[in-house]
Design an enzyme around this catalytic site. Structure first.
Site, short mmCIF file in Angstrom:
data_model
loop_
_atom_site.label_atom_id
_atom_site.label_comp_id
_atom_site.label_asym_id
_atom_site.label_seq_id
_atom_site.Cartn_x
_atom_site.Cartn_y
_atom_site.Cartn_z
N HIS A 115 1.00 -1.30 0.04
CA HIS A 115 -0.33 0.17 0.64
C HIS A 115 0.88 1.14 0.04
O HIS A 115 0.60 2.25 -0.13
CB HIS A 115 -1.13 -0.15 1.17
CG HIS A 115 -2.35 0.19 1.00
ND1 HIS A 115 -3.83 0.51 1.48
CD2 HIS A 115 -2.17 1.67 -0.48
CE1 HIS A 115 -4.71 0.95 1.04
NE2 HIS A 115 -4.19 1.50 -0.47
N ASP A 143 -10.23 -0.52 3.48
CA ASP A 143 -8.84 -0.85 4.59
C ASP A 143 -9.06 -1.45 6.17
O ASP A 143 -9.74 -1.23 6.96
CB ASP A 143 -7.76 0.21 4.98
CG ASP A 143 -6.52 -0.47 4.41
OD1 ASP A 143 -6.02 -1.69 5.02
OD2 ASP A 143 -5.01 -0.11 3.92
N HIS A 145 -7.16 -1.24 8.01
CA HIS A 145 -5.98 0.12 8.69
C HIS A 145 -5.96 1.15 8.11
O HIS A 145 -6.87 1.52 6.86
CB HIS A 145 -4.33 -0.47 8.43
CG HIS A 145 -4.47 -2.35 8.65
ND1 HIS A 145 -4.19 -3.02 7.67
CD2 HIS A 145 -3.46 -2.76 10.05
CE1 HIS A 145 -4.00 -4.49 8.24
NE2 HIS A 145 -3.45 -4.11 9.43
N ASP A 147 -3.15 3.48 7.96
CA ASP A 147 -2.13 3.32 7.03
C ASP A 147 -1.89 5.23 6.97
O ASP A 147 -1.65 5.98 6.13
CB ASP A 147 -2.70 3.65 5.82
CG ASP A 147 -2.57 1.72 5.36
OD1 ASP A 147 -1.82 0.53 6.63
OD2 ASP A 147 -2.65 1.69 4.66
N HIS A 160 4.14 1.13 4.69
CA HIS A 160 2.91 0.91 4.12
C HIS A 160 1.76 1.05 4.99
O HIS A 160 0.93 1.04 5.17
CB HIS A 160 2.86 -0.99 3.40
CG HIS A 160 2.77 -1.43 4.71
ND1 HIS A 160 2.13 -2.76 4.49
CD2 HIS A 160 2.80 -1.82 5.41
CE1 HIS A 160 1.89 -3.20 5.36
NE2 HIS A 160 2.87 -2.91 6.21
N ASP A 249 -7.34 -1.41 -0.40
CA ASP A 249 -6.27 -2.75 0.96
C ASP A 249 -7.07 -4.29 0.46
O ASP A 249 -7.81 -4.54 1.03
CB ASP A 249 -5.70 -2.63 1.82
CG ASP A 249 -4.99 -3.17 2.11
OD1 ASP A 249 -5.22 -4.84 2.21
OD2 ASP A 249 -3.81 -3.02 2.84
N ASP A 251 -6.88 -6.06 2.42
CA ASP A 251 -7.12 -7.01 3.63
C ASP A 251 -8.11 -6.72 4.17
O ASP A 251 -8.59 -6.94 5.53
CB ASP A 251 -5.26 -7.18 4.67
CG ASP A 251 -5.27 -5.58 5.09
OD1 ASP A 251 -6.61 -4.59 4.88
OD2 ASP A 251 -4.05 -4.91 5.14
N GLU A 294 -2.26 -5.17 -1.50
CA GLU A 294 -1.63 -6.31 -0.73
C GLU A 294 -2.49 -7.47 -0.86
O GLU A 294 -2.39 -7.98 0.08
CB GLU A 294 -1.81 -5.79 0.58
CG GLU A 294 -1.66 -3.65 1.28
CD GLU A 294 -0.20 -4.22 1.65
OE1 GLU A 294 0.52 -5.52 2.07
OE2 GLU A 294 0.70 -3.24 1.93
#
Ligand SMILES: NC(=[NH2+])NCCC[C@H](N)C(=O)O
Ligand SMILES: [Mn+2]
Ligand SMILES: [Mn+2]
Length: 324
Positions: A115, A143, A145, A147, A160, A249, A251, A294
């Site tokens: 990312h 995401d 996260h 980030d 990332h 992302d 994830d 990712e």
């Protein structure tokens, strides 16, 4: 069965033309394998599906970019960041590749890579949209996260986990070879950033989100309101007159659907919820670019094909594929 989208795109001069950039970069984190994702996604037939089923004119240089010649030999840590010069050099180059597609009014699809590459993609579209339309662009960041660590709040030093901090100027670095190339035209306002799917946000990041009034919808919000209402609220925050860059992302999806990723977090989106976000953003007619990042085909080998399949589905949904 699929057919071309009938949604008209307000901010693209060539809505049926797709610029594709395949970015085989893994230097924003420490696990090998994520650089193989663009090839795996393309080999699984993604670009053929986009041209044959969804009728896009695909512009691609038939290359996965690894940027070997841009990666410096010497790259000591700086402010705790790992490989700062490599990430900076690669994203600088990527930013101008993206800008070149976006300035002609093509949709830009980027296949990552980790990312950190969003520093290149988002800065490139932000600059093109400013020049072409005199407008500021919004970012929807899907995401697990946020980030948005600044180097000083990051526990890992992995870049990332920091791209949104550099893109909003919450983090800034004067060194020319460490993101010193970023100009005002590359920057995104914290008020034009919206998160969906968050569930693993670092302490320092929570503070940054709160202090800067950044709009964020966590998995808790999705449980409470449902994905339909959350996407509606996210789009209402952005407003209907704003071009959108979607940075997805993989994830964000639950590991049940996307196990092959470097930092999986349980309790995530179902594949349908992920696809729904992409479909709904497409339906606005305001989407101008998408990143899919990712995917790491070498992690959870038996889950790699599932993750690749999920990634392809997200991209098709954002580009106007419909169930009926
Ligand atoms: N793009 C990602 N998967 N980012 C994960 C970031 C994890 C953690 N917040 C960090 O700063 O390292
Ligand atoms: Mn993530
Ligand atoms: Mn991410």
């Amino acid at each position: 069965m699929t057919q071309p989208s009938t949604i008209t795109s307000r901010f693209l001069s060539h809505p049926n033309q797709l610029g594709v950039v395949a970015v085989g970069f893994n230097g924003g984190q420490c696990k090998k394998g994520v650089e193989a994702a663009p090839m795996a996604l393309i080999e699984s037939g993604l670009l053929t599906q986009l041209s044959e089923d969804l009728d896009y004119e695909v512009h691609h240089d038939n290359t996965v970019h690894y940027y070997e010649n841009d990666i410096p030999a010497e790259d000591p840590d700086h402010r705790g960041m790992k490989k700062p010069r490599a990430v900076s050099a690669v994203t600088e180059k990527l930013s101008s590749q993206i800008y070149n597609y976006a300035k002609d009014g093509k949709f830009v699809l980027t296949l990552g890579g980790d990312h950190s590459i969003a520093i290149g993609t988002v800065s490139g579209t932000a600059k093109a949209i400013r020049e072409r339309l005199g407008r500021e662009m919004a970012v929807i960041w899907v995401d697990a996260h946020a980030d948005i660590n600044v180097p000083e709040t990051s526990g890992s030093g992995n870049i990332h986990g920091m791209p949104m901090a550099f893109l909003t100027r919450l983090a800034r670095e004067e060194k020319k070879d460490i993101f010193g190339w970023m100009q005002d035209e590359h920057i995104v306002s914290t008020q034009k950033l919206v998160y969906i799917g968050l569930r693993d946000v670092d302490r320092g990041e929570k503070k940054l989100l709160r202090e800067n009034g950044i709009k964020a919808f966590s998995m808790h919000d999705i449980d409470r309101h449902g994905i339909g209402r959350v996407v509606e609220m996210a789009l209402a925050h952005i407003g209907n007159d704003t071009p959108i860059h979607l940075s997805f992302d993989v994830d964000a999806l639950d590991p049940q659907w996307a196990p092959s990723t470097g930092t999986p977090v349980r309790g995530g989106l179902t594949l349908r919820e992920g696809d729904f976000i992409c479909e709904a953003v497409h339906e606005t007619g305001n989407l101008i670019a998408m990143d899919l990042v990712e995917v790491n085909p070498s992690l959870e080998e038996k889950g790699a094909s599932e993750t690749i399949r999920a990634g392809c589905s997200l991209v098709r949904s954002a580009l106007g594929d419909t169930l009926l």
